[in-house]
Motif scaffolding. Sequence first.
Motif, PDB file in Angstrom:
ATOM      1  N   UNK A  48       0.778  -1.268   0.134  1.00  0.00           N
ATOM      2  CA  UNK A  48      -0.186   0.106  -0.104  1.00  0.00           C
ATOM      3  C   UNK A  48       0.899   1.184   0.019  1.00  0.00           C
ATOM      4  N   UNK A  49       1.921   1.117   0.892  1.00  0.00           N
ATOM      5  CA  UNK A  49       2.755   2.351   1.032  1.00  0.00           C
ATOM      6  C   UNK A  49       3.439   2.678  -0.271  1.00  0.00           C
ATOM      7  N   UNK A  50       3.955   1.761  -0.850  1.00  0.00           N
ATOM      8  CA  UNK A  50       4.705   1.815  -2.389  1.00  0.00           C
ATOM      9  C   UNK A  50       3.691   2.226  -3.492  1.00  0.00           C
ATOM     10  N   UNK A  51       2.344   1.768  -3.538  1.00  0.00           N
ATOM     11  CA  UNK A  51       1.249   2.079  -4.446  1.00  0.00           C
ATOM     12  C   UNK A  51       1.247   3.694  -4.238  1.00  0.00           C
ATOM     13  N   UNK A  52       1.081   4.090  -2.946  1.00  0.00           N
ATOM     14  CA  UNK A  52       0.721   5.594  -2.742  1.00  0.00           C
ATOM     15  C   UNK A  52       2.135   6.387  -3.220  1.00  0.00           C
ATOM     16  N   UNK A  53       3.439   5.765  -3.140  1.00  0.00           N
ATOM     17  CA  UNK A  53       4.499   6.572  -3.682  1.00  0.00           C
ATOM     18  C   UNK A  53       4.366   6.894  -5.109  1.00  0.00           C
ATOM     19  N   UNK A  62       3.033   5.193 -15.239  1.00  0.00           N
ATOM     20  CA  UNK A  62       3.264   4.207 -16.244  1.00  0.00           C
ATOM     21  C   UNK A  62       3.381   2.808 -15.501  1.00  0.00           C
ATOM     22  N   UNK A  63       2.418   1.953 -16.101  1.00  0.00           N
ATOM     23  CA  UNK A  63       2.197   0.690 -15.292  1.00  0.00           C
ATOM     24  C   UNK A  63       3.453  -0.089 -15.242  1.00  0.00           C
ATOM     25  N   UNK A  64       4.608   0.093 -16.015  1.00  0.00           N
ATOM     26  CA  UNK A  64       5.731  -0.727 -16.120  1.00  0.00           C
ATOM     27  C   UNK A  64       6.678  -0.022 -14.889  1.00  0.00           C
ATOM     28  N   UNK A  65       6.754   1.404 -14.646  1.00  0.00           N
ATOM     29  CA  UNK A  65       7.358   1.870 -13.636  1.00  0.00           C
ATOM     30  C   UNK A  65       6.695   1.574 -12.418  1.00  0.00           C
ATOM     31  N   UNK A  66       5.409   1.478 -12.104  1.00  0.00           N
ATOM     32  CA  UNK A  66       4.285   1.172 -11.049  1.00  0.00           C
ATOM     33  C   UNK A  66       4.850  -0.178 -10.669  1.00  0.00           C
ATOM     34  N   UNK A  67       5.117  -1.000 -11.567  1.00  0.00           N
ATOM     35  CA  UNK A  67       5.570  -2.502 -11.124  1.00  0.00           C
ATOM     36  C   UNK A  67       6.963  -2.495 -10.701  1.00  0.00           C
ATOM     37  N   UNK A  68       7.942  -1.671 -11.181  1.00  0.00           N
ATOM     38  CA  UNK A  68       9.122  -1.571 -10.514  1.00  0.00           C
ATOM     39  C   UNK A  68       9.311  -1.136  -9.089  1.00  0.00           C
ATOM     40  N   UNK A  69       8.227  -0.301  -8.813  1.00  0.00           N
ATOM     41  CA  UNK A  69       8.031   0.214  -7.311  1.00  0.00           C
ATOM     42  C   UNK A  69       7.508  -0.844  -6.588  1.00  0.00           C
ATOM     43  N   UNK A  70       6.362  -1.309  -6.799  1.00  0.00           N
ATOM     44  CA  UNK A  70       5.653  -2.058  -6.065  1.00  0.00           C
ATOM     45  C   UNK A  70       6.163  -3.505  -5.751  1.00  0.00           C
ATOM     46  N   UNK A  71       7.044  -3.881  -6.608  1.00  0.00           N
ATOM     47  CA  UNK A  71       7.675  -5.290  -6.668  1.00  0.00           C
ATOM     48  C   UNK A  71       8.847  -5.478  -5.449  1.00  0.00           C
ATOM     49  N   UNK A  72       9.167  -4.153  -5.292  1.00  0.00           N
ATOM     50  CA  UNK A  72      10.398  -4.167  -4.291  1.00  0.00           C
ATOM     51  C   UNK A  72      10.237  -4.642  -2.923  1.00  0.00           C
ATOM     52  N   UNK A  73       8.567  -4.615  -2.368  1.00  0.00           N
ATOM     53  CA  UNK A  73       8.551  -5.075  -1.321  1.00  0.00           C
ATOM     54  C   UNK A  73       8.696  -6.582  -0.773  1.00  0.00           C
ATOM     55  N   UNK A  74       8.585  -7.386  -1.808  1.00  0.00           N
ATOM     56  CA  UNK A  74       8.787  -8.880  -2.007  1.00  0.00           C
ATOM     57  C   UNK A  74      10.429  -8.949  -2.295  1.00  0.00           C
ATOM     58  N   UNK A  75      11.044  -8.036  -2.812  1.00  0.00           N
ATOM     59  CA  UNK A  75      12.541  -8.357  -2.818  1.00  0.00           C
ATOM     60  C   UNK A  75      13.127  -8.473  -1.535  1.00  0.00           C
ATOM     61  N   UNK A  76      12.608  -7.430  -0.791  1.00  0.00           N
ATOM     62  CA  UNK A  76      13.231  -7.320   0.621  1.00  0.00           C
ATOM     63  C   UNK A  76      12.779  -8.387   1.425  1.00  0.00           C
ATOM     64  N   UNK A  77      11.760  -8.869   1.537  1.00  0.00           N
ATOM     65  CA  UNK A  77      11.343 -10.160   2.453  1.00  0.00           C
ATOM     66  C   UNK A  77      12.039 -11.283   2.119  1.00  0.00           C
ATOM     67  N   UNK A  78      12.015 -11.284   0.774  1.00  0.00           N
ATOM     68  CA  UNK A  78      12.735 -12.787   0.283  1.00  0.00           C
ATOM     69  C   UNK A  78      14.371 -12.661   0.491  1.00  0.00           C
TER      70      UNK A  78
END
Length: 426
Positions: A48-53, A62-78
């Motif tokens: 949610x926080x990343x979506x707001x950013x 741009x949906x492609x850049x949106x994905x770059x941002x929101x996908x990062x949350x899972x990179x951290x936890x993995x």
Amino acid sequence: MARIVMKFGGTSMAGTERIRRVANIVRKQQAGGNEVAVVVSAMAGETDRLVNFAREANALHDPAEYDVVVASGEQVTSGLLALTLQSLGCKARSWLGWQLPVRTIEAHAKARIDAIDGDALAAAMGRGEIAVIPGFQGVSEEGRITTMGRGGSDTSAVAVAAAIGADRCDIYTDVDGVYTTDPRIVAKARKLKAVTYEEMLELASVGAKVLQTRSVGLAMKEGVRVQVLSSFVGDDAVPADDIPGTLIVSEDEMNELVEKGEMERQHVTGIAHDKNEAKIILTRVPDKPGAVAHIFEPLAAASINVDMIIQNVGRDKGETDVTFTVPQADLARAQALLEDKRDEIGFNRIITDSRIAKISVVGVGMKSHAGVASTMFRALSDRGINIQAISTSEIKVSVMIDEDETELAVRVLHTAYGLDAEDEAA
Ligand code: ADP
Ligand code: ASP
Ligand code: MG
């Protein structure tokens, strides 16, 4: 030896303390002699926080850049889970979406998994390594990062399970199984030992967010054995292999459970609610062939899903009102599209309302039992709850009501269908 995929949701991954608890559960599963792959969500609230950013940076992102941002949350936890597992003495490494790779097709922000190469993963698992995979993310045909829609880590987990031929996909969350309705709303909700793929698919699609709808569809298609269970358990918890949670089963398996007396057949299996839709009313639409097509064609072309539709009986002068629902997130876009086509459609006014909710009762039992819908209408009317629209499928009845009455309606229906926990004891 079994091959198990374990998926942990946002609440289970929220902070290093919780990740340590998850690591312990994973370590135990492996120590039981199993090959283990883990799929993780971002920490609760992070997406949610990343979506707001992304929204703040550019409302028309741009949906492609949106994905770059929101996908990062899972990179951290993995990465954090791999590190924590290593600190416990396990061999572990992370495999990002583009490294596996998880190939996706179609739109950014709602990508679909096309294929996962399970070979490298299976080889690593065979060497005793725990594979940690960030859910939700994949890679497009052009090599760009994609995400799979909110709640998409469930689908990642099922897809990984299918790709490596896992014996089971355990979805660990903050409740200990699938209940007759959201246990956070109805204290008397009852945990189900098993639920059929068909019912779970319908429940998820009408708002039971415990599993993403696509994950259930994929599990059904690929025959993946899925269990929903809690990660909030103590060291003395029943092992996952003994199925302490809810198993998603085929119709045949369900029939066997019923025959053995382990499950009871009810007409209604579960109740779900959805507050994420909005209502649109177009007034004084010409009552003639083609009018409805003029309304829904532009919406379909814009990939806006229309759900409930009612066309009122024509008024005089050959005019009628048309009411329907769209996802709240698409309301502004739908309204703009319809305004654009005002002359073509020929309506008078657009009235919109986001303060509605859809309440649905689901059960395969209703295929062979009449009266489920009338029980619903009677129970709601006895409490003075007004029904604004109705839609049905073979195993579901949905009604649209005022959003403020959501919790009351779910509770009343839960009791009306005899689903309350204390009913069972009686
Ligand atoms: P996660 O972060 O683990 O993916 P979610 O929040 O997506 O978890 O899903 C779990 C939540 O689903 C529960 O906390 C519960 O409030 C909700 N839920 C809705 N309907 C049901 C249901 N029928 N059974 C169990 N949980 C449900
Ligand atoms: N983190 C993503 C979300 O919040 C995906 C997931 O958790 O399943 O929607
Ligand atoms: Mg979820």
